[in-house]
Write a protein that holds these residues in place. Structure first.
Motif, PDB file in Angstrom:
ATOM      1  N   GLY A 118       0.819  -1.216   0.000  1.00  0.00           N
ATOM      2  CA  GLY A 118       0.000   0.000   0.000  1.00  0.00           C
ATOM      3  C   GLY A 118       0.849   1.260   0.000  1.00  0.00           C
ATOM      4  O   GLY A 118       2.060   1.225  -0.202  1.00  0.00           O
ATOM      5  N   ASP A 119       0.180   2.371   0.282  1.00  0.00           N
ATOM      6  CA  ASP A 119       0.799   3.682   0.190  1.00  0.00           C
ATOM      7  C   ASP A 119       1.466   4.029   1.530  1.00  0.00           C
ATOM      8  O   ASP A 119       0.846   4.618   2.412  1.00  0.00           O
ATOM      9  CB  ASP A 119      -0.326   4.680  -0.139  1.00  0.00           C
ATOM     10  N   VAL A 120       2.736   3.688   1.647  1.00  0.00           N
ATOM     11  CA  VAL A 120       3.456   3.852   2.921  1.00  0.00           C
ATOM     12  C   VAL A 120       3.706   5.335   3.188  1.00  0.00           C
ATOM     13  O   VAL A 120       4.083   6.078   2.288  1.00  0.00           O
ATOM     14  CB  VAL A 120       4.792   3.083   2.860  1.00  0.00           C
ATOM     15  N   ARG A 121       3.461   5.770   4.444  1.00  0.00           N
ATOM     16  CA  ARG A 121       3.677   7.204   4.734  1.00  0.00           C
ATOM     17  C   ARG A 121       4.175   7.401   6.162  1.00  0.00           C
ATOM     18  O   ARG A 121       3.934   6.572   7.043  1.00  0.00           O
ATOM     19  CB  ARG A 121       2.394   7.994   4.501  1.00  0.00           C
ATOM     20  N   ARG A 122       4.861   8.505   6.351  1.00  0.00           N
ATOM     21  CA  ARG A 122       5.327   8.927   7.674  1.00  0.00           C
ATOM     22  C   ARG A 122       4.135   9.478   8.454  1.00  0.00           C
ATOM     23  O   ARG A 122       3.289  10.182   7.873  1.00  0.00           O
ATOM     24  CB  ARG A 122       6.383  10.005   7.435  1.00  0.00           C
ATOM     25  N   VAL A 123       4.038   9.173   9.750  1.00  0.00           N
ATOM     26  CA  VAL A 123       2.958   9.758  10.562  1.00  0.00           C
ATOM     27  C   VAL A 123       3.566  10.439  11.794  1.00  0.00           C
ATOM     28  O   VAL A 123       4.600  10.003  12.317  1.00  0.00           O
ATOM     29  CB  VAL A 123       1.911   8.699  11.003  1.00  0.00           C
ATOM     30  N   SER A 124       2.895  11.501  12.234  1.00  0.00           N
ATOM     31  CA  SER A 124       3.365  12.226  13.432  1.00  0.00           C
ATOM     32  C   SER A 124       3.069  11.389  14.673  1.00  0.00           C
ATOM     33  O   SER A 124       2.268  10.442  14.632  1.00  0.00           O
ATOM     34  CB  SER A 124       2.621  13.557  13.536  1.00  0.00           C
ATOM     35  N   ALA A 125       3.665  11.799  15.793  1.00  0.00           N
ATOM     36  CA  ALA A 125       3.409  11.095  17.053  1.00  0.00           C
ATOM     37  C   ALA A 125       1.920  11.135  17.398  1.00  0.00           C
ATOM     38  O   ALA A 125       1.352  10.165  17.903  1.00  0.00           O
ATOM     39  CB  ALA A 125       4.236  11.714  18.167  1.00  0.00           C
ATOM     40  N   LYS A 126       1.290  12.276  17.074  1.00  0.00           N
ATOM     41  CA  LYS A 126      -0.142  12.417  17.385  1.00  0.00           C
ATOM     42  C   LYS A 126      -0.965  11.410  16.572  1.00  0.00           C
ATOM     43  O   LYS A 126      -1.848  10.720  17.091  1.00  0.00           O
ATOM     44  CB  LYS A 126      -0.563  13.851  17.049  1.00  0.00           C
ATOM     45  N   GLU A 127      -0.634  11.317  15.291  1.00  0.00           N
ATOM     46  CA  GLU A 127      -1.399  10.381  14.439  1.00  0.00           C
ATOM     47  C   GLU A 127      -1.119   8.928  14.810  1.00  0.00           C
ATOM     48  O   GLU A 127      -2.005   8.073  14.806  1.00  0.00           O
ATOM     49  CB  GLU A 127      -1.070  10.622  12.956  1.00  0.00           C
ATOM     50  N   ALA A 128       0.154   8.678  15.181  1.00  0.00           N
ATOM     51  CA  ALA A 128       0.508   7.314  15.580  1.00  0.00           C
ATOM     52  C   ALA A 128      -0.331   6.877  16.782  1.00  0.00           C
ATOM     53  O   ALA A 128      -0.840   5.753  16.851  1.00  0.00           O
ATOM     54  CB  ALA A 128       2.000   7.232  15.909  1.00  0.00           C
ATOM     55  N   LYS A 129      -0.505   7.821  17.717  1.00  0.00           N
ATOM     56  CA  LYS A 129      -1.283   7.498  18.927  1.00  0.00           C
ATOM     57  C   LYS A 129      -2.775   7.333  18.607  1.00  0.00           C
ATOM     58  O   LYS A 129      -3.483   6.555  19.245  1.00  0.00           O
ATOM     59  CB  LYS A 129      -1.052   8.585  19.974  1.00  0.00           C
ATOM     60  N   PRO A 134      -2.885   3.074  23.008  1.00  0.00           N
ATOM     61  CA  PRO A 134      -2.068   2.949  24.227  1.00  0.00           C
ATOM     62  C   PRO A 134      -0.621   3.425  24.056  1.00  0.00           C
ATOM     63  O   PRO A 134       0.145   3.448  25.016  1.00  0.00           O
ATOM     64  CB  PRO A 134      -2.066   1.419  24.492  1.00  0.00           C
ATOM     65  N   LEU A 135      -0.245   3.804  22.836  1.00  0.00           N
ATOM     66  CA  LEU A 135       1.142   4.168  22.532  1.00  0.00           C
ATOM     67  C   LEU A 135       1.591   5.411  23.320  1.00  0.00           C
ATOM     68  O   LEU A 135       0.785   6.281  23.636  1.00  0.00           O
ATOM     69  CB  LEU A 135       1.224   4.463  21.022  1.00  0.00           C
ATOM     70  N   ARG A 136       2.888   5.480  23.613  1.00  0.00           N
ATOM     71  CA  ARG A 136       3.486   6.708  24.160  1.00  0.00           C
ATOM     72  C   ARG A 136       3.157   7.887  23.247  1.00  0.00           C
ATOM     73  O   ARG A 136       2.900   7.680  22.065  1.00  0.00           O
ATOM     74  CB  ARG A 136       5.005   6.545  24.169  1.00  0.00           C
ATOM     75  N   ASP A 137       3.243   9.105  23.780  1.00  0.00           N
ATOM     76  CA  ASP A 137       2.829  10.225  22.908  1.00  0.00           C
ATOM     77  C   ASP A 137       4.001  10.950  22.239  1.00  0.00           C
ATOM     78  O   ASP A 137       3.842  12.038  21.712  1.00  0.00           O
ATOM     79  CB  ASP A 137       1.920  11.206  23.670  1.00  0.00           C
ATOM     80  N   ASP A 138       5.197  10.318  22.244  1.00  0.00           N
ATOM     81  CA  ASP A 138       6.352  11.016  21.655  1.00  0.00           C
ATOM     82  C   ASP A 138       7.010  10.226  20.519  1.00  0.00           C
ATOM     83  O   ASP A 138       8.167  10.457  20.196  1.00  0.00           O
ATOM     84  CB  ASP A 138       7.393  11.267  22.754  1.00  0.00           C
ATOM     85  N   LEU A 139       6.280   9.288  19.936  1.00  0.00           N
ATOM     86  CA  LEU A 139       6.920   8.438  18.916  1.00  0.00           C
ATOM     87  C   LEU A 139       6.322   8.660  17.531  1.00  0.00           C
ATOM     88  O   LEU A 139       5.162   8.305  17.271  1.00  0.00           O
ATOM     89  CB  LEU A 139       6.776   6.951  19.293  1.00  0.00           C
ATOM     90  N   ASP A 140       7.119   9.252  16.645  1.00  0.00           N
ATOM     91  CA  ASP A 140       6.710   9.328  15.233  1.00  0.00           C
ATOM     92  C   ASP A 140       6.729   7.925  14.646  1.00  0.00           C
ATOM     93  O   ASP A 140       7.378   7.022  15.195  1.00  0.00           O
ATOM     94  CB  ASP A 140       7.704  10.173  14.437  1.00  0.00           C
ATOM     95  N   GLY A 141       6.068   7.766  13.523  1.00  0.00           N
ATOM     96  CA  GLY A 141       6.031   6.411  12.962  1.00  0.00           C
ATOM     97  C   GLY A 141       5.979   6.391  11.449  1.00  0.00           C
ATOM     98  O   GLY A 141       5.958   7.432  10.775  1.00  0.00           O
ATOM     99  N   ILE A 142       5.958   5.166  10.929  1.00  0.00           N
ATOM    100  CA  ILE A 142       5.755   4.921   9.493  1.00  0.00           C
ATOM    101  C   ILE A 142       4.571   3.973   9.397  1.00  0.00           C
ATOM    102  O   ILE A 142       4.573   2.912  10.049  1.00  0.00           O
ATOM    103  CB  ILE A 142       6.997   4.250   8.867  1.00  0.00           C
ATOM    104  N   TYR A 143       3.588   4.366   8.624  1.00  0.00           N
ATOM    105  CA  TYR A 143       2.384   3.540   8.518  1.00  0.00           C
ATOM    106  C   TYR A 143       2.404   2.770   7.198  1.00  0.00           C
ATOM    107  O   TYR A 143       2.599   3.345   6.130  1.00  0.00           O
ATOM    108  CB  TYR A 143       1.133   4.419   8.614  1.00  0.00           C
TER     109      TYR A 143
END
Ligand code: FAD
Length: 368
Positions: A118-129, A134-143
Motif C-alpha cells: 500500500g501507500d506507505v507514509r510517515r505519521v506524526s506522534a499524534k497520528e501514531a497514537k 495505548p502508545l506513548r505520545d512522543d513516537l513518530d512512525g511509518i504507517y
C-alpha cells in the motif's frame, strides 16, 4: 498417489490443503504437542520493515505475505471465513530518529515491487497514537497500510478443515519413521504401517526427533517464545495496526478487545513448557515501555510456543536426496505464520512432481 503429512501446524495444514485441492489422497497426522508453534504465534504478516537481510529468506517472507490475499479468497470461497485475518496496517515506531529514517529507506526499497504494502507514509506522534491509542505520545512512525495480522490457530484449523472437506483424513497420533530398502516408511503408535507414496514431515520443532532414526542430523531446534495476551475491557481494538518498535518485541490486537505483546526468543530451553517470571517480566516491561496505556489491561493468558529454529533464517523445504518418498518442510523460525501458507503450496507442487513456482533449490534439505 497417497501422501501422509506429519504435523498440522501452519505448514502441514497448508500442504494438505493444496494437495487436497489437486485431488491427491492425503492423510494428516498431528500429535498436537504442547507448545505447537502455530497455536502460540502472534500472527504478524508484515515483512517489509525487517532488519534481517538474508535474501533467500526474504524472498519467501515477501512472497508469503503477497500470497495471503489469494489464500484468504480461496478459503472464503470454501466457506472458511473465521481466520482472524485483518489487513489492519502496520505501524513502525522508533525512539531514535536515525533508526526510523533507516527503517523508512528499507521499507521504500522493498515495496518497489510489493504493491500489496500500500501507500506507505510517515505519521506524526499524534497520528501514531490515534492509530494505536495505548502508545506513548512522543513516537513518530511509518504507517504501512498492507500490514496484516492473522490468528494462526484459526487459519491452520480452517486449512485442515477445508482439506478434509475435499477428501483428506485427519488423525491425532504420534508417528515415527524408518527405512526399508532406501524408502521411508511411516509407522503409527500401534506399530502399524501407514501406506504412503510420499511422506511430508512438517513436524515443527520436533522434526529432528522424527528424522534421527533415518540417520539424518537435522539442524532444527526449539526456540521458546512466551507471549502475553491482555484484555482491555470495553475497548474496540479490532482495527488497531500491528505495532513494530524495531526491537524483537511487538504488539498487535484482535477482535475481542485483545492485545498481544510478544515475545521472548529463548534458545537452549529444550521443550520446557513453562511461563517463567523472567519471560513474563521481559515481555511486559518491553510492551509497557512503548505502550504505557496497556498498564491497566487484564492478563488473560501467556502462551508458549516452540519455534522451529534452524542454523540460519532460511527455511528448509524439499525432497531429501538419497531417500525415496521423503519431503521436509521445516525451520520457519519466527516468520512461519507469514511464510507457512505459501511454503505449503510450494511443497505440494514438489510432492506432485511439478516444478515449484519459485526455485526451491536454495532451501533444499541436506541429502542422506
Ligand atoms: P508447528 O506449528 O509447531 O506444528 C508442528 C506439528 O507437528 C505439531 O502439531 C506437532 O504436534 C506435530 N508433530 C511433531 N512430531 C510429530 C509426530 N512424531 N507425530 C505426529 N505429529 C507430530 N510467525 C509469523 O510469521 N509472525 C508472527 O508474528 C509470529 N509470532 C510468533 C510468536 C511466537 C511466540 C512463536 C512461538 C512463533 C511465532 N511465529 C510467528 C512463528 C510461527 O508461529 C512458526 O514458525 C510456525 O507456526 C511453525 O509452524 P510449523 O507448522 O512448522 O510447526
Amino acid at each position: 498417489m497417497r501422501v501422509v503429512v506429519i504435523g498440522a501446524g501452519i505448514l502441514g495444514s497448508s500442504v494438505a490443503y493444496h494437495l487436497a485441492m489437486n485431488g491427491i489422497e492425503v492423510e494428516i497426522i498431528d500429535e498436537v504437542h504442547q507448545g505447537k508453534a502455530t497455536l502460540a504465534g502472534a500472527g504478524i504478516v508484515s515483512p517489509w520493515a525487517t532488519k534481517v537481510t538474508d535474501p533467500e529468506w526474504y524472498k519467501l517472507y515477501g512472497a508469503g505475505a503477497r500470497y495471503y490475499a489469494e489464500l484468504v479468497e480461496g478459503l472464503t470461497r470454501r466457506g472458511e471465513t473465521d481466520l482472524g485475518y485483518g489487513r489492519v496496517g502496520a505501524l513502525v515506531v522508533a525512539e531514535d530518529r536515525n533508526e526510523l529514517n533507516a527503517a523508512e529507506q528499507r521499507i521504500q526499497s522493498r515495496i518497489v515491487d510489493a504493491p500489496e504494502a500500500g501507500d506507505v507514509r510517515r505519521v506524526s506522534a499524534k497520528e501514531a497514537k490515534q492509530l494505536f491509542p495505548p502508545l506513548r505520545d512522543d513516537l513518530d512512525g511509518i504507517y504501512i497500510p498492507g500490514g496484516a495480522r492473522v490468528d494462526g490457530r484459526l487459519l491452520a484449523a480452517a486449512m485442515t478443515r477445508a482439506a478434509v472437506a475435499m477428501g483428506a483424513t485427519l488423525r491425532h497420533d504420534h508417528v515415527s519413521l524408518d527405512l526399508q530398502d532406501g524408502r521411508v516408511r511411516c509407522i503409527d503408535s500401534n506399530g502399524s504401517l501407514i501406506e504412503a507414496d510420499e511422506v511430508v514431515v512438517t513436524a515443527g520443532a520436533w522434526a529432528s526427533q522424527i528424522l534421527r532414526p533415518l540417520g539424518l542430523e537435522h539442524p532444527v531446534r526449539p526456540q521458546r517464545g512466551q507471549i502475553v495476551h491482555l484484555r482491555l475491557a470495553g475497548v474496540e481494538t479490532r482495527s488497531w495496526p500491528v505495532l513494530l518498535p524495531m526491537t524483537s518485541h511487538y504488539m498487535l490486537a484482535f477482535d475481542d478487545s485483545r492485545v498481544v505483546i510478544g515475545a521472548t526468543r529463548e534458545d537452549n530451553t529444550g521443550f520446557d513448557y513453562r511461563v517463567t517470571a523472567s519471560g513474563q517480566a521481559e515481555v511486559l516491561n518491553a510492551g509497557l515501555a512503548i505502550a504505557p496505556g496497556l498498564a491497566t489491561g487484564t492478563i488473560i493468558e501467556t502462551r508458549i510456543g516452540f519455534r522451529p529454529a534452524g542454523d540460519s533464517f532460511k527455511p528448509i523445504l524439499g525432497r531429501v536426496a538419497g531417500l525415496d518418498g521423503l519431503i521436509i518442510g521445516n525451520g520457519l523460525g519466527a516468520s512461519g505464520l507469514s511464510i507457512g501458507p505459501y511454503a505449503g503450496r510450494l511443497l505440494s507442487q514438489i510432492c506432485m512432481g511439478e516444478k515449484p513456482e519459485i526455485d526451491t533449490a536454495p532451501y533444499a534439505p541436506a541429502s542422506a
